[in-house]
Motif scaffolding. Sequence first.
Motif, short mmCIF file in Angstrom:
data_model
loop_
_atom_site.label_atom_id
_atom_site.label_comp_id
_atom_site.label_asym_id
_atom_site.label_seq_id
_atom_site.Cartn_x
_atom_site.Cartn_y
_atom_site.Cartn_z
N VAL A 46 -5.43 -22.94 -20.91
CA VAL A 46 -4.43 -23.08 -21.96
C VAL A 46 -3.16 -22.33 -21.62
N CYS A 47 -3.31 -21.08 -21.20
CA CYS A 47 -2.14 -20.23 -20.94
C CYS A 47 -1.36 -20.69 -19.72
N HIS A 48 -2.04 -20.94 -18.64
CA HIS A 48 -1.35 -21.27 -17.40
C HIS A 48 -0.67 -22.63 -17.47
N ALA A 49 -1.21 -23.53 -18.27
CA ALA A 49 -0.54 -24.83 -18.45
C ALA A 49 0.81 -24.67 -19.13
N ARG A 50 1.01 -23.53 -19.79
CA ARG A 50 2.26 -23.26 -20.51
C ARG A 50 3.04 -22.11 -19.89
N ASP A 51 2.64 -21.71 -18.68
CA ASP A 51 3.32 -20.62 -17.94
C ASP A 51 3.31 -19.31 -18.72
N VAL A 52 2.22 -19.03 -19.42
CA VAL A 52 2.05 -17.77 -20.14
C VAL A 52 0.98 -16.96 -19.42
N PRO A 53 1.26 -15.74 -19.00
CA PRO A 53 0.25 -14.93 -18.31
C PRO A 53 -0.90 -14.53 -19.24
N LEU A 54 -2.09 -14.49 -18.67
CA LEU A 54 -3.29 -14.06 -19.39
C LEU A 54 -3.83 -12.81 -18.71
N VAL A 55 -3.90 -11.71 -19.46
CA VAL A 55 -4.46 -10.47 -18.94
C VAL A 55 -5.76 -10.17 -19.67
N ILE A 56 -6.59 -9.36 -19.08
CA ILE A 56 -7.87 -9.00 -19.67
C ILE A 56 -7.86 -7.54 -20.05
N ALA A 57 -8.54 -7.20 -21.14
CA ALA A 57 -8.64 -5.80 -21.55
C ALA A 57 -9.67 -5.09 -20.69
N ASP A 58 -9.23 -4.07 -19.99
CA ASP A 58 -10.07 -3.07 -19.31
C ASP A 58 -10.76 -3.53 -18.03
N HIS A 59 -11.33 -4.72 -17.97
CA HIS A 59 -12.20 -5.10 -16.86
C HIS A 59 -11.38 -5.56 -15.64
N PHE A 60 -10.69 -4.63 -15.00
CA PHE A 60 -9.75 -5.03 -13.95
C PHE A 60 -10.42 -5.63 -12.73
N GLY A 79 -3.68 -10.16 -14.75
CA GLY A 79 -3.64 -8.71 -14.75
C GLY A 79 -4.58 -8.12 -15.78
N VAL A 80 -4.36 -6.84 -16.07
CA VAL A 80 -5.26 -6.08 -16.95
C VAL A 80 -4.45 -5.23 -17.92
N HIS A 81 -5.02 -5.03 -19.10
CA HIS A 81 -4.50 -4.06 -20.06
C HIS A 81 -5.56 -2.99 -20.22
N LEU A 82 -5.23 -1.76 -19.86
CA LEU A 82 -6.17 -0.65 -19.93
C LEU A 82 -6.03 0.06 -21.26
N SER A 83 -7.15 0.37 -21.88
CA SER A 83 -7.10 0.97 -23.21
C SER A 83 -7.22 2.48 -23.21
N GLY A 96 -5.16 4.89 -21.65
CA GLY A 96 -3.99 5.61 -21.18
C GLY A 96 -3.81 5.51 -19.68
N SER A 97 -3.53 6.64 -19.05
CA SER A 97 -3.21 6.65 -17.63
C SER A 97 -4.43 6.82 -16.73
N ARG A 98 -5.62 6.90 -17.31
CA ARG A 98 -6.80 7.30 -16.54
C ARG A 98 -7.15 6.34 -15.40
N GLN A 99 -7.03 5.04 -15.64
CA GLN A 99 -7.44 4.09 -14.62
C GLN A 99 -6.28 3.33 -13.98
N VAL A 100 -5.07 3.72 -14.27
CA VAL A 100 -3.92 2.98 -13.75
C VAL A 100 -3.91 2.98 -12.22
N ARG A 101 -4.12 4.12 -11.63
CA ARG A 101 -4.09 4.20 -10.17
C ARG A 101 -5.16 3.30 -9.55
N ALA A 102 -6.38 3.35 -10.09
CA ALA A 102 -7.48 2.55 -9.55
C ALA A 102 -7.20 1.06 -9.74
N ALA A 103 -6.68 0.69 -10.91
CA ALA A 103 -6.40 -0.72 -11.17
C ALA A 103 -5.31 -1.24 -10.24
N ARG A 104 -4.27 -0.45 -10.06
CA ARG A 104 -3.18 -0.88 -9.17
C ARG A 104 -3.66 -1.01 -7.74
N ALA A 105 -4.48 -0.08 -7.30
CA ALA A 105 -5.01 -0.15 -5.93
C ALA A 105 -5.89 -1.38 -5.74
#
Length: 215
Positions: free
Chosen positions: A64-78, A88-92, A94-103
């Motif tokens: 649904v999202c990609h057919a309309r060029d809207v990004p779909l992110v998931i909560a936490d499960h990067f 991508g991902v939305h981490l709930s 704070g900054s605790r997992q940002v480094r790991a998710a980006r890597a």
Amino acid sequence: MPPEAEAPAAARLYLITPPALALGGFAGTLARLLDRFEIACVRLALATRSEEEVGRAADALREVCHARDVPLVIADHFRLVGPLGLDGVHLSDGSRQVRAARAALGTEAIVGTYAHASRHDGMTAGELGADYVSFGPMTQSSLGDGALAPFELFQWWSELIELPVVAEGGLTPQLAADLAGVADFLALGEEIWTHADGPEAALSAFVETLGAERT
């Protein structure tokens, strides 16, 4: 109280799914909302711990999202971002997992994080590679520790920090109008899905002040 905006609202809308979905009906509802309104991003935020259920939901909503060029992110499960073809991902936490998710995800994926009402945690997340920081909630409830993200936090952030900021949690159309000039995105979840008149009517009340309806 913040002053009324004199210029057109800059904030864009960001949708958060309900914690449980009836996929067939919800996918159709989401498609109608994306067709009618200008939505910047959708977050898949399920309460289930079943990887199979998350995968089925991601498959349905990604189409649904990609057919309309809207990004779909998931909560936490990067670690599911790549296998499920998500953006991508939305981490709930704070900054605790940002480094790991980006890597794990590399530079192209979206990495956002919720910093509650902590200016310091938000700034740390940005330094570690987050693409946006969200603050909230905006209205009082008995959930959590009761702390709110004040308007002044968004005002300060918009004046001094370049990293995009999201307001989420207990938004009302009036709060959305107030925040439109100091937040980059307004994230709506239960505010629309549990509305007595349905999500489309609820979302219409928000976009009347934000100009986010498609023409």
